[in-house]
Design a protein around this motif. Structure first.
Motif, PDB file in Angstrom:
ATOM      1  N   GLY A  77       1.043  -1.107  -0.137  1.00 21.37           N
ATOM      2  CA  GLY A  77       0.015   0.011   0.065  1.00 21.37           C
ATOM      3  C   GLY A  77       0.998   1.372   0.200  1.00 21.37           C
ATOM      4  O   GLY A  77       1.836   1.408  -0.833  1.00 21.37           O
ATOM      5  N   GLU A  78       0.484   2.189   0.930  1.00 21.74           N
ATOM      6  CA  GLU A  78       1.207   3.458   1.060  1.00 21.74           C
ATOM      7  C   GLU A  78       2.499   3.322   1.854  1.00 21.74           C
ATOM      8  O   GLU A  78       3.295   4.224   2.192  1.00 21.74           O
ATOM      9  N   ARG A  79       2.799   2.430   2.509  1.00 23.06           N
ATOM     10  CA  ARG A  79       3.800   1.907   3.743  1.00 23.06           C
ATOM     11  C   ARG A  79       5.253   2.349   3.032  1.00 23.06           C
ATOM     12  O   ARG A  79       5.285   2.057   1.853  1.00 23.06           O
ATOM     13  N   VAL A  80       6.144   3.214   3.583  1.00 24.89           N
ATOM     14  CA  VAL A  80       7.342   3.540   3.253  1.00 24.89           C
ATOM     15  C   VAL A  80       8.617   2.906   4.546  1.00 24.89           C
ATOM     16  O   VAL A  80       9.578   3.209   3.949  1.00 24.89           O
ATOM     17  N   ASP A  81       7.978   2.626   5.319  1.00 25.52           N
ATOM     18  CA  ASP A  81       8.668   2.430   6.649  1.00 25.52           C
ATOM     19  C   ASP A  81      10.030   1.438   6.166  1.00 25.52           C
ATOM     20  O   ASP A  81      10.974   1.706   6.835  1.00 25.52           O
ATOM     21  N   TYR A  82       9.852   0.295   5.326  1.00 26.26           N
ATOM     22  CA  TYR A  82      11.057  -0.625   5.319  1.00 26.26           C
ATOM     23  C   TYR A  82      11.961   0.121   4.342  1.00 26.26           C
ATOM     24  O   TYR A  82      13.046   0.120   4.443  1.00 26.26           O
ATOM     25  N   ALA A  83      11.429   0.890   3.273  1.00 29.33           N
ATOM     26  CA  ALA A  83      12.424   1.508   2.292  1.00 29.33           C
ATOM     27  C   ALA A  83      12.962   2.578   3.373  1.00 29.33           C
ATOM     28  O   ALA A  83      13.954   2.969   3.335  1.00 29.33           O
ATOM     29  N   GLN A  84      12.346   3.209   4.457  1.00 23.33           N
ATOM     30  CA  GLN A  84      13.051   4.230   5.180  1.00 23.33           C
ATOM     31  C   GLN A  84      14.065   3.516   6.124  1.00 23.33           C
ATOM     32  O   GLN A  84      15.289   4.232   6.456  1.00 23.33           O
ATOM     33  N   GLU A  85      13.965   2.206   6.330  1.00 24.62           N
ATOM     34  CA  GLU A  85      15.016   1.685   7.093  1.00 24.62           C
ATOM     35  C   GLU A  85      16.325   1.436   6.446  1.00 24.62           C
ATOM     36  O   GLU A  85      17.282   1.559   6.859  1.00 24.62           O
ATOM     37  N   ALA A  86      16.049   1.169   5.047  1.00 25.25           N
ATOM     38  CA  ALA A  86      17.024   0.970   4.250  1.00 25.25           C
ATOM     39  C   ALA A  86      17.976   2.290   4.003  1.00 25.25           C
ATOM     40  O   ALA A  86      19.142   2.332   4.044  1.00 25.25           O
ATOM     41  N   VAL A  87      17.149   3.259   4.102  1.00 29.80           N
ATOM     42  CA  VAL A  87      17.668   4.975   4.102  1.00 29.80           C
ATOM     43  C   VAL A  87      18.454   5.073   5.219  1.00 29.80           C
ATOM     44  O   VAL A  87      19.628   5.544   5.354  1.00 29.80           O
ATOM     45  N   ILE A  96      13.786   7.419  -1.981  1.00 23.04           N
ATOM     46  CA  ILE A  96      12.592   6.588  -2.080  1.00 23.04           C
ATOM     47  C   ILE A  96      11.400   7.581  -2.793  1.00 23.04           C
ATOM     48  O   ILE A  96      11.410   8.679  -2.521  1.00 23.04           O
ATOM     49  N   MET A  97      10.607   6.798  -3.564  1.00 21.97           N
ATOM     50  CA  MET A  97       9.492   7.778  -4.213  1.00 21.97           C
ATOM     51  C   MET A  97       8.299   6.775  -3.770  1.00 21.97           C
ATOM     52  O   MET A  97       8.136   5.823  -4.021  1.00 21.97           O
ATOM     53  N   ALA A  98       7.773   7.620  -2.942  1.00 19.90           N
ATOM     54  CA  ALA A  98       6.537   7.140  -2.262  1.00 19.90           C
ATOM     55  C   ALA A  98       5.253   7.370  -2.934  1.00 19.90           C
ATOM     56  O   ALA A  98       4.988   7.973  -3.817  1.00 19.90           O
ATOM     57  N   ARG A  99       4.420   6.538  -2.582  1.00 24.67           N
ATOM     58  CA  ARG A  99       2.757   6.442  -3.291  1.00 24.67           C
ATOM     59  C   ARG A  99       1.800   7.229  -2.809  1.00 24.67           C
ATOM     60  O   ARG A  99       1.673   7.471  -1.625  1.00 24.67           O
ATOM     61  N   VAL A 100       0.995   7.951  -3.612  1.00 22.97           N
ATOM     62  CA  VAL A 100      -0.186   8.493  -3.175  1.00 22.97           C
ATOM     63  C   VAL A 100      -1.206   8.021  -3.682  1.00 22.97           C
ATOM     64  O   VAL A 100      -1.368   7.481  -4.859  1.00 22.97           O
ATOM     65  N   THR A 101      -2.480   7.792  -2.843  1.00 17.55           N
ATOM     66  CA  THR A 101      -3.637   7.335  -3.419  1.00 17.55           C
ATOM     67  C   THR A 101      -4.422   8.575  -3.891  1.00 17.55           C
ATOM     68  O   THR A 101      -4.992   9.618  -3.349  1.00 17.55           O
ATOM     69  N   LEU A 102      -4.523   8.519  -5.402  1.00 12.32           N
ATOM     70  CA  LEU A 102      -4.942   9.710  -6.150  1.00 12.32           C
ATOM     71  C   LEU A 102      -6.557   9.830  -5.758  1.00 12.32           C
ATOM     72  O   LEU A 102      -7.254  10.929  -6.201  1.00 12.32           O
ATOM     73  N   PRO A 118      11.780  11.054   5.975  1.00  9.07           N
ATOM     74  CA  PRO A 118      13.106  10.572   5.843  1.00  9.07           C
ATOM     75  C   PRO A 118      13.318   9.654   4.668  1.00  9.07           C
ATOM     76  O   PRO A 118      12.626   8.955   4.471  1.00  9.07           O
ATOM     77  N   GLY A 119      14.315  10.257   3.751  1.00  9.28           N
ATOM     78  CA  GLY A 119      14.516   9.532   2.407  1.00  9.28           C
ATOM     79  C   GLY A 119      13.640   9.855   1.176  1.00  9.28           C
ATOM     80  O   GLY A 119      14.166   9.318   0.216  1.00  9.28           O
ATOM     81  N   VAL A 120      12.612  10.370   1.430  1.00  8.65           N
ATOM     82  CA  VAL A 120      11.562  10.363   0.263  1.00  8.65           C
ATOM     83  C   VAL A 120      11.979  11.527  -0.666  1.00  8.65           C
ATOM     84  O   VAL A 120      12.046  12.780  -0.212  1.00  8.65           O
ATOM     85  N   LEU A 121      11.836  11.716  -1.878  1.00  8.68           N
ATOM     86  CA  LEU A 121      12.353  12.506  -2.701  1.00  8.68           C
ATOM     87  C   LEU A 121      10.998  12.950  -4.000  1.00  8.68           C
ATOM     88  O   LEU A 121      11.093  14.120  -4.501  1.00  8.68           O
ATOM     89  N   GLY A 122      10.085  12.185  -3.865  1.00  6.17           N
ATOM     90  CA  GLY A 122       8.880  12.376  -4.745  1.00  6.17           C
ATOM     91  C   GLY A 122       7.886  11.406  -4.794  1.00  6.17           C
ATOM     92  O   GLY A 122       7.660  10.735  -3.462  1.00  6.17           O
ATOM     93  N   VAL A 123       7.077  11.274  -5.725  1.00  8.59           N
ATOM     94  CA  VAL A 123       6.035  10.343  -5.734  1.00  8.59           C
ATOM     95  C   VAL A 123       6.099   9.477  -6.916  1.00  8.59           C
ATOM     96  O   VAL A 123       6.731   9.693  -7.991  1.00  8.59           O
ATOM     97  N   ARG A 124       5.643   8.259  -6.691  1.00 10.70           N
ATOM     98  CA  ARG A 124       5.469   7.322  -7.870  1.00 10.70           C
ATOM     99  C   ARG A 124       4.021   6.777  -8.126  1.00 10.70           C
ATOM    100  O   ARG A 124       3.269   6.345  -7.052  1.00 10.70           O
ATOM    101  N   LEU A 125       3.245   7.080  -9.306  1.00 11.33           N
ATOM    102  CA  LEU A 125       2.222   6.579  -9.602  1.00 11.33           C
ATOM    103  C   LEU A 125       2.160   5.469 -10.629  1.00 11.33           C
ATOM    104  O   LEU A 125       2.743   5.606 -11.469  1.00 11.33           O
ATOM    105  N   ASN A 126       1.225   4.467 -10.447  1.00  7.26           N
ATOM    106  CA  ASN A 126       0.946   3.483 -11.423  1.00  7.26           C
ATOM    107  C   ASN A 126      -0.388   3.302 -11.682  1.00  7.26           C
ATOM    108  O   ASN A 126      -1.326   2.962 -10.882  1.00  7.26           O
TER     109      ASN A 126
END
Length: 304
Positions: A77-87, A96-102, A118-126
Motif C-alpha cells: 500500500g502506501e507504507r514506506v517504513d521498510y524503505a526508510q529502514e534502508a535509507v 524513496i519515491m513514495a505512493r499517493v492514493t489519487l 526521511p529519504g523521500v524525494l517524490g511520488v510514484r504513480l501506477n
C-alpha cells in the motif's frame, strides 16, 4: 651568452572521476508477518522477500552506487517504513519515491511536506486497470497542480495511456514528470518465449508515444525494465532500437538507466543490466553514459 637550463617536468596525469551508477527503480520488501502483513491477496514478484540484506551484495557486485526504492504498492500500500529502514542503514545509497492514493484528494495537504519524510524525494504513480479511468474522469486532477506547487518529482506508469500526459505536461510546465519503463506498461509486453508480433507492435507504438512526450521539457524517461520488452537473451539486442529512439528524443540529461530487477530477476544478472548500457549501446558516448547511468537522475530528483 650564458645558456639557460630548462626544467622539464613529467606530464601530470589526473585520475578520471568514478562514474556514479544509480538504479532508478528497485522494489524492496520484507516477508509478510502477523505484525506487518502484506495487503490481502498480495502476490510478490519473487517467491522470497527482496530485502536490504539481499540487494546490498548485488549492488556491490554490479558496481551500483545508489538505488531509488519504489515500495511495491501491491504488497504494502502506501507504507514506506521498510524503505526508510534502508535509507537509515545506508543513507548515501538509497532514496524513496513514495505512493499517493489519487482518489483521496485530502492528501493534497500532505504534499507540501512530502520531502520532509526521511529519504523521500517524490511520488510514484501506477495507473493499472483499476486506476486507468482516474486520468480521464477527473479523479487525478487535484494532484498535478498540488505536486507542481510542492516541487515534487513524479514517476508514472500507464498501459497505453502515455499520450494523456501531453495535456498534463503542457498545463503544468513546472511539474517534473518521469515516464517509467520507456512507457511500456505490463499489458503491452511480449513473452520472452514467443515472437508475439502483435505485442511487439504494441511495444513499438508505446515507444513512439513516449518519444512524443519529449517535446515537453518537464518530461523525462526511465530506460528501465528492458528485459521485459525483449524476446531475446542478454544483451537484448532487439531492444536497442527502442532505447536509441528514446535517447535521441530526450537526450542524455533526460534519460535514466534502471532495472526494476525483481520484475525480471531470472532474465539477467544485475551486472549484465549495467553492462548492457555501458558496453552494448554504441551510440552512447562516455559522457552520455555518465548522465544516463546516474548523473541525470540525481539532478532530476535533486538527490544530493
Amino acid at each position: 651568452m650564458t645558456g639557460v637550463a630548462l626544467s622539464v617536468h613529467p606530464a601530470t596525469t589526473f585520475a578520471q572521476p568514478k562514474r556514479v551508477i544509480v538504479d532508478s527503480q528497485v522494489h524492496l520488501w520484507p516477508a509478510s508477518t502477523p505484525e506487518r502483513p502484506w495487503l490481502p491477496g498480495a502476490k510478490p514478484q519473487l517467491p522470497e522477500p527482496f530485502t536490504i540484506e539481499r540487494v546490498i551484495p548485488l549492488m556491490d557486485e554490479a558496481g551500483v552506487d545508489r538505488v531509488v526504492i519504489v515500495p511495491p504498492a501491491s504488497l504494502e500500500g502506501e507504507r514506506v517504513d521498510y524503505a526508510q529502514e534502508a535509507v537509515k542503514r545506508y543513507p548515501n545509497r538509497f532514496a524513496i519515491m513514495a505512493r499517493v492514493t489519487l482518489n483521496k484528494p485530502e492528501g493534497a495537504a500532505r504534499l507540501a511536506t512530502w520531502r520532509d519524510q526521511p529519504g523521500v524525494l517524490g511520488v510514484r504513480l501506477n495507473f493499472g486497470p483499476d486506476e486507468a479511468a482516474w486520468l480521464t474522469n477527473g479523479t487525478a486532477d487535484w494532484f498535478w497542480p498540488a505536486a507542481q506547487k510542492a516541487r515534487l518529482p513524479v514517476m508514472f506508469l500507464t498501459s497505453g495511456q502515455t499520450s494523456l500526459f501531453a495535456r498534463i505536461a503542457e498545463r503544468h510546465p513546472g511539474l517534473t514528470l518521469i515516464l517509467d519503463h520507456m512507457g511500456v506498461g505490463a499489458g503491452l509486453r511480449p513473452r520472452a518465449d514467443s515472437s508475439q508480433s502483435g505485442k511487439n507492435n504494441q511495444v513499438a507504438e508505446a515507444i513512439a508515444e513516449a518519444a512524443e512526450l519529449a517535446k515537453y521539457p518537464n518530461v523525462s524517461v526511465k530506460l528501465s525494465s528492458v528485459p521485459l520488452i525483449s524476446t531475446e537473451s542478454y544483451p537484448f539486442r532487439d531492444t536497442i532500437p527502442h532505447i536509441q529512439r528514446l535517447f535521441d528524443a530526450y537526450g542524455p540529461e533526460r534519460c535514466y538507466w534502471g532495472t526494476d530487477i525483481t520484475n525480471s530477476f531470472a532474465r539477467a544478472t544485475y551486472r549484465q543490466r549495467v553492462t548492457q548500457f555501458t558496453e552494448e549501446l554504441p551510440f552512447l558516448t562516455e559522457s552520455d553514459k555518465d548522465w544516463v547511468m546516474g548523473r541525470a537522475i540525481l539532478a532530476r530528483l535533486r538527490w544530493a
